[in-house]
Design a protein around this motif. Structure first.
Motif, short mmCIF file in Angstrom:
data_model
loop_
_atom_site.label_atom_id
_atom_site.label_comp_id
_atom_site.label_asym_id
_atom_site.label_seq_id
_atom_site.Cartn_x
_atom_site.Cartn_y
_atom_site.Cartn_z
N HIS A 146 0.83 -1.21 -0.03
CA HIS A 146 -0.10 -0.02 0.07
C HIS A 146 0.83 1.24 -0.04
O HIS A 146 0.44 2.43 -0.16
N ILE A 147 2.13 1.29 0.19
CA ILE A 147 2.97 2.20 -0.09
C ILE A 147 3.93 2.28 -1.24
O ILE A 147 4.76 1.32 -1.45
N ALA A 148 3.73 3.47 -2.13
CA ALA A 148 4.36 3.39 -3.35
C ALA A 148 5.72 4.12 -3.13
O ALA A 148 6.74 3.65 -3.98
N GLY A 149 6.03 4.93 -2.14
CA GLY A 149 7.37 5.35 -2.00
C GLY A 149 7.11 6.55 -0.83
O GLY A 149 6.11 6.66 -0.22
N VAL A 150 8.29 7.33 -0.74
CA VAL A 150 8.32 8.31 0.05
C VAL A 150 8.85 9.60 -0.50
O VAL A 150 10.04 9.48 -1.28
N ARG A 151 8.29 10.62 -0.74
CA ARG A 151 8.64 12.08 -1.28
C ARG A 151 9.66 12.71 -0.26
O ARG A 151 8.86 12.96 0.76
N LEU A 152 10.67 13.28 -0.35
CA LEU A 152 11.70 13.77 0.69
C LEU A 152 11.63 15.44 -0.18
O LEU A 152 11.82 15.50 -1.10
N HIS A 153 11.39 16.31 0.88
CA HIS A 153 11.86 17.52 0.74
C HIS A 153 13.09 18.22 1.40
O HIS A 153 13.05 18.26 2.78
N LEU A 154 13.97 18.27 0.65
CA LEU A 154 15.24 18.90 1.37
C LEU A 154 15.47 20.36 1.18
O LEU A 154 15.33 20.68 -0.15
N ASP A 155 15.63 21.25 2.11
CA ASP A 155 15.96 22.46 2.02
C ASP A 155 17.07 23.03 0.82
O ASP A 155 17.98 22.28 0.98
N ALA A 156 16.47 23.70 -0.02
CA ALA A 156 17.59 24.01 -1.13
C ALA A 156 18.75 24.80 -0.50
O ALA A 156 19.79 24.59 -1.32
N GLN A 157 18.93 25.48 0.40
CA GLN A 157 20.18 26.32 1.04
C GLN A 157 20.69 25.27 1.82
O GLN A 157 21.99 25.26 1.77
N PHE A 158 20.19 24.71 2.85
CA PHE A 158 20.88 24.02 3.81
C PHE A 158 20.89 22.28 3.81
O PHE A 158 21.54 21.65 4.54
N ASN A 159 20.24 22.04 2.47
CA ASN A 159 19.98 20.53 2.52
C ASN A 159 19.31 19.69 3.53
O ASN A 159 19.79 18.41 3.73
N ALA A 160 19.16 20.38 4.57
CA ALA A 160 18.30 19.67 5.85
C ALA A 160 16.88 19.28 5.43
O ALA A 160 16.19 19.78 4.55
N LEU A 161 16.39 18.15 6.19
CA LEU A 161 15.03 17.58 5.83
C LEU A 161 13.83 18.78 6.24
O LEU A 161 14.08 19.21 7.42
N VAL A 162 13.20 18.96 5.41
CA VAL A 162 11.91 19.77 5.70
C VAL A 162 10.64 19.09 5.97
O VAL A 162 9.89 19.03 6.59
N GLN A 163 10.35 18.13 5.14
CA GLN A 163 9.32 17.26 5.02
C GLN A 163 9.63 15.81 4.45
O GLN A 163 10.34 16.03 3.36
N ALA A 164 8.83 14.90 4.80
CA ALA A 164 8.89 13.37 4.14
C ALA A 164 7.25 13.16 3.91
O ALA A 164 6.75 13.10 4.97
N VAL A 165 7.07 12.89 3.07
CA VAL A 165 5.41 12.32 2.61
C VAL A 165 5.52 10.81 2.01
O VAL A 165 6.04 10.56 1.00
#
Length: 241
Positions: A146-165
């Motif tokens: 039931h899980i197709a994957g995980v979308r990661l959003h990484l801050d464009a300036q600091f490369n830190a995690l902002v969100q995982a969906v």
């Protein structure tokens, strides 16, 4: 992605935290816990103890080893006949304690999944982010179709995690992990709070750091699976906030 995977605190660390259960309907509850973290040649590693919501006694101890060969273990401290067990791919989504949080979300092994695509730059909470779609390995995919994957959003300036969906089989958002706040201790920034939200129900669990100690040096044996049944004390000095 390589830069993000290489980020981390320069020394070992210790955190005290709350897991605040925030259902859309119903009463709020709080589970407390502690975490010891380090880095091995395989990648980041942590040990976390979760307390029972009623009496606050240690009820569950977890160990997460991240990296190309991620693995996780669990020890049910409140069960007299409990033994340390290695978690299977199917068990990674089991709830932790009396919360709706799972080891999959606490450990975030999807950061190290080999199969991914770069989707470009977008915005999350007003910040420019790099979007990566992470596809699960075969063992995890077979256990959780039931899980197709995980979308990661990484801050464009600091490369830190902002969100995982976490995406369902139709690649629609199922659960979201969103970094809410950071805290600066000395020269180091740490995550202060993260929300994990179920999209269908809007129920949330908030991981809230309430105390920390940085630049520590733990014995490697602390992170051995066999040591999960051993009692461990908090560091002598913890900055609480």
């Amino acid at each position: 992605m390589a830069t993000f995977r290489g980020l981390g605190l320069p020394g070992d660390y210790f955190l005290e935290f709350d897991l605040e259960v925030l259902p859309r309907k119903g009463e709020r509850s709080v589970v407390t816990g502690r975490m010891w973290g380090s880095r091995t040649i395989q990648g980041p590693v942590f040990r976390a103890s979760i307390n029972a919501p009623v009496d606050g006694a240690e009820s569950e101890v977890l160990l997460g080893q991240n990296g190309p060969e991620s693995a996780a273990w669990r020890y049910q401290a409140d069960e007299p006949t409990a033994q340390v067990e290695r978690l299977s791919a199917a068990q990674l989504l089991d709830p932790i304690g009396a919360t709706n949080l799972s080891m999959f979300e606490l450990q975030m092994p999807f950061v190290y999944w080999d199969d991914f695509v770069y989707e470009g730059v977008t915005k999350v909470r007003g910040r420019a982010v790099h979007a990566f779609l992470m596809y699960p390995p075969a063992e995890f995919a077979a256990a959780h179709d039931h899980i197709a994957g995980v979308r990661l959003h990484l801050d464009a300036q600091f490369n830190a995690l902002v969100q995982a969906v976490i995406l369902d089989a139709d690649e629609q958002p199922q659960r979201k992990l969103t970094v809410l706040d950071l805290k600066k201790l000395g020269d180091q920034w740490i995550v202060k709070s993260i929300d994990v939200r179920e999209e269908a129900t809007r129920d949330k669990v908030r991981f809230e750091v309430t105390g920390a100690a940085l630049d520590l040096d733990f014995a490697p044996g602390l992170f051995a699976p066999a040591a999960l049944s051993d009692a461990v004390r908090s560091p002598a000095r913890v900055e609480r906030f």
